[in-house]
Design a protein around this motif. Sequence first.
Motif, short mmCIF file in Angstrom:
data_model
loop_
_atom_site.label_atom_id
_atom_site.label_comp_id
_atom_site.label_asym_id
_atom_site.label_seq_id
_atom_site.Cartn_x
_atom_site.Cartn_y
_atom_site.Cartn_z
N GLU A 276 -4.78 5.12 -30.09
CA GLU A 276 -3.73 5.49 -29.13
C GLU A 276 -3.26 6.92 -29.37
N SER A 277 -3.11 7.30 -30.63
CA SER A 277 -2.68 8.67 -30.94
C SER A 277 -3.78 9.66 -30.58
N LEU A 278 -5.05 9.29 -30.80
CA LEU A 278 -6.15 10.17 -30.37
C LEU A 278 -6.14 10.35 -28.86
N ARG A 279 -5.85 9.27 -28.14
CA ARG A 279 -5.78 9.37 -26.68
C ARG A 279 -4.67 10.33 -26.26
N MET A 280 -3.51 10.23 -26.91
CA MET A 280 -2.40 11.13 -26.59
C MET A 280 -2.80 12.59 -26.82
N LEU A 281 -3.48 12.83 -27.93
CA LEU A 281 -3.89 14.21 -28.24
C LEU A 281 -4.94 14.71 -27.26
N ASP A 282 -5.86 13.84 -26.86
CA ASP A 282 -6.88 14.25 -25.90
C ASP A 282 -6.27 14.55 -24.54
N GLU A 283 -5.29 13.74 -24.13
CA GLU A 283 -4.71 13.91 -22.79
C GLU A 283 -3.60 14.94 -22.74
N HIS A 284 -2.74 14.97 -23.77
CA HIS A 284 -1.54 15.81 -23.72
C HIS A 284 -1.51 16.89 -24.80
N HIS A 285 -2.42 16.81 -25.79
CA HIS A 285 -2.54 17.78 -26.88
C HIS A 285 -1.38 17.69 -27.87
N VAL A 286 -0.43 16.78 -27.66
CA VAL A 286 0.72 16.63 -28.54
C VAL A 286 0.95 15.14 -28.78
N CYS A 287 1.27 14.79 -30.02
CA CYS A 287 1.60 13.40 -30.36
C CYS A 287 2.76 13.42 -31.36
#
Length: 812
Positions: A181-192
């Motif tokens: 889930e955190s990888l997805r956030m970083l891929d989509e929004h670049h920030v987690c």
Amino acid sequence: MARNYSDLSPHDFEILVRDLLQARHGVRMETFPPGRDGGVDIRLHRNGEETLVAQCKHSPGRTFAQIRGQLESEAKKIGDRFSCRYILATSASLTRQNKQEIATMFTGVRLEADDIWGVDDLDNLLRLHPQVEVNNFKLWITSSAVLEHLLHPDLCRRSSGLVDRIVKRRRLYVHSEAYPESLRMLDEHHVCVISGEPGIGKTTLAETLLVKFLSRGWEVHSASSDVTDIEKVWKPGVRQAFLYDDFLGQNSLLDNLNKNEDSRLVNLVERIRDVDDKILIMTTREYILRQARQVHERLQSSRALTDGKMVLDLSHYTAKQKARIFYNHIHFAELSDVARESILRERRYMDVIRHANFNPRIIELVTKNFEDSGVDDEFFFRYVLDALDDPRDLWERIFESQLSAAERSLLLVLATMRTRVELRDLHRALNSYEGLSGGQSTDLHKLRLLLKKLDGTFIQVSVNVALDDQANGFHPGNRAALIQLANPSFVDYVSSYLSTHPDEIHQMARGCLFFEQAETLALWELGEASQTQIFRAVFDAFFGAARRGRQLPRLAPGHQRVLMDALTRLGAAESCTWVDSARYYGIVTRREVSTRNRHLVMLILDHKYGRSLLGEESLVGIVQMLTDRLGKIDSGLVQHEFPLMRYLSRYEIVEEPVVAARDIAAARLLEILEKPEHFQSALSVFRGLDIKSSRWSRRSEANLRQQFSSFAPEWDLVEAGRVNDVAECESSLSLLQEALADFEIREAIEPAVLADRLSMLQDEVAQDLDFGDEELGESDPSEREREERDEGDPRSFEEPSDPIDDLFRTLI
């Protein structure tokens, strides 16, 4: 590519084999740990019939000769129970001849030689299905290719011990839904933003993510004090991953609340969202994030930090995740069969998993220290439960019963230093403390032996760390060991301990060698030993907020004077705190403790006791240094002095020089009036500090108000033509409205104009949100939601086929 399967538990190995089967056949497989159906660990069931069953034998590093007896026993047990295809997977090393012999053993089932997987077959399947290895982090992080890449000299210098910490803890890692889930956030929004309670695994997850990006060839950097650490190393066009650990409260209790930090942080987040070659990972404690949003308006108004799309909450583990965490620690700990049985008996592990205070850090502590606790093995379960009931009781047992006097002295001194300290600084501080008791001083050789014994339980030691000597510049040969406490809850215990040992408070205060030590003792004296209470004390200092909640025991009464003497004596002492350098990769530098913040700590303590500890000479000196700074610092830094000025305004004896200092501050702020927030800052120096007005301040305030009446409509007109982005437009309008409210001006811009513009803006935002909902569509409940629903039903734990029960049966 060699892989280290020994770091996998039997359960981890079964999951790996299941994932490989699913990837190979493109269908979902069922998993059955031992204890449910003999001879079946994994099954493919179609149309009411079994079409494939698999059995897993985790024997890393062993040969066929070493597991032959186990396999023969398994073959006899299953007999001819299965008529479908049978697969046997083992982490042992097998030759072709070994496979033929195994196939002969299992004559009662359809086991072909090609369906017998040894370690070489597993390696080959992982090459064919690389995503399986990515999803099995403990295997991925220890593969030779990844380690070879990560431990390349250049990358190793950049990572500053990051890889070493992750690799050391890989056995205990639980690969939960938080990682993808955190990888997805970083891929989509670049920030987690990872939030959660202390010890829940925020930093471990953040560092794991950094290692992932490091292995992809990204540069990694760690912010140590504020966002300028990131701004200084920013390289356009270069792939960079940034970690800002504890971004709302990390190294300094005061420095991280600089007035402009919230705006700069929000601006940085927005900047990173717009580029594809940067990612930002931040961690914070959930309650600090919640309080910061209430106080820092820019954090509250930022959609990026409030809409949940980039905030991952680790405040809750599912029952399965807690079970795997506890299971991993039990499996890899050196515990006797009797100790394990005390956990397994009557499913007592469920009492641990369900405990309201379940915390991975506490679980790690009890499993590491049980062997030296003196508690009988049969009472291991009680030992774990008592630690969860009250962690300080666990610390007391270890601290007072298992440690020598020298070890206790070392930990007491280190607890006052709070963050990473250099070996020589720690040695000097320890000798200073010991010297006051008349005892023998610990030499450097003995100190190293003490550190070696305490490493991993009480402390973390980073060796051969490159230091940046700010006075003489960086030199490659300037290296040393850095030491820090491994568990923040130990600091809570030390405060409680000192409240019942008043004689040691005097000795510690008089023996302080660094200001941070005296500051820590002062905060404990204020009753702020826990991180929650410390944070509230700082809010009180900056914003006048009232403190709430239960405070931990204060230090014994009557020691305020000796604490103030220590703070005054160390007002200009060198700092003992080391942080990551913004100038060099993988290098640390000594953090400067500002004179302003040193004085602020003194004033907070003095106000606690009726302004009776600081004399006139000290107060005059503080005001004089404040006045000198105001004339020299950049105008944008003037607001950092407001908390100090607010406290000084309460002393009648320095009223006139404080008025003069306020006028200097106002004059500096009036130099730059280009944005609404500049006008707000200038107004606040007249209205927000409760300092007596002067003829000059009254005239200047009147001029400021008149100037803002002309500025507001002109600035709004320019912004309306410049801004096209919805979020930026919303931010500009918010800034202007706040400023208009502060200046109590309504007629500068027609309210209807603002209302119409906001209405149009809201329509745009609503359209954006509706579109996003259509994109997402309906989704099935997540595993977490299903587990939470199940956890509400006590029967979910009573079923004989409960997967948690199956997991713990593998410990037998």
